[in-house]
Design a protein around this motif. Sequence first.
Motif, PDB file in Angstrom:
ATOM      1  N   ARG A 111       0.945  -1.212  -0.102  1.00 43.06           N
ATOM      2  CA  ARG A 111       0.020  -0.119   0.097  1.00 43.06           C
ATOM      3  C   ARG A 111       0.850   1.181   0.115  1.00 43.06           C
ATOM      4  O   ARG A 111       0.609   2.262  -0.695  1.00 43.06           O
ATOM      5  N   LEU A 164      -6.016  -1.217  -2.418  1.00 39.34           N
ATOM      6  CA  LEU A 164      -4.939  -0.777  -1.820  1.00 39.34           C
ATOM      7  C   LEU A 164      -4.935   0.771  -1.396  1.00 39.34           C
ATOM      8  O   LEU A 164      -4.060   1.331  -0.808  1.00 39.34           O
ATOM      9  N   THR A 165      -5.987   1.218  -2.287  1.00 41.12           N
ATOM     10  CA  THR A 165      -5.986   2.744  -1.856  1.00 41.12           C
ATOM     11  C   THR A 165      -6.970   3.082  -0.878  1.00 41.12           C
ATOM     12  O   THR A 165      -7.238   4.081  -0.518  1.00 41.12           O
TER      13      THR A 165
END
Length: 171
Positions: A111, A164-165
């Motif tokens: 991330r 991952l955002t």
Amino acid sequence: MAQVRIEPWHEDDLDLLRQLNSPDTRKHTGGPETDEQVLARHDRYVHFSGTEQGCMFTLVLPDGARAGSVGYWAREWRDQPVYELGWAVLPAYRGQGLATAAVRAVVDVARARRDRHYAHAYPSVDNPASNAVCRKAGFTLLGETGFEYPPGQMMRANDWQLDLTAPPTVS
């Protein structure tokens, strides 16, 4: 949460990789590899760690024991750049939440790179433990898919995805 830290794969981790190459540990990933294949995998892990493509890590317990491996690497999946995650834990250390803790730590590393929208994991549909790790680590099950692993061998896998955002989830 299980007490485990991850350290980048090191030249000294060959014995751990040999231990992870057991029929029990590799039953969902094509079975044990030859020693030549293990040596080649170890070399890839050592030289892969810290590259732009991803990183392999060792699971290290508070007492220094090495309990398994976890990593992420860049791949294309359905025409999208993603990170794939994979892990293995030695039988003596299973059932303690180590894989889930290690996967969460690797997700945090991936991330922080801010270069992929999604991470995916593809455990065999017949591997309840790894599917549980995905669920506990915050992945969303997209469904079953055909997946080639090891190379040249198709398997039925679950496609798990993690954004991952999105902010990390705490549990």
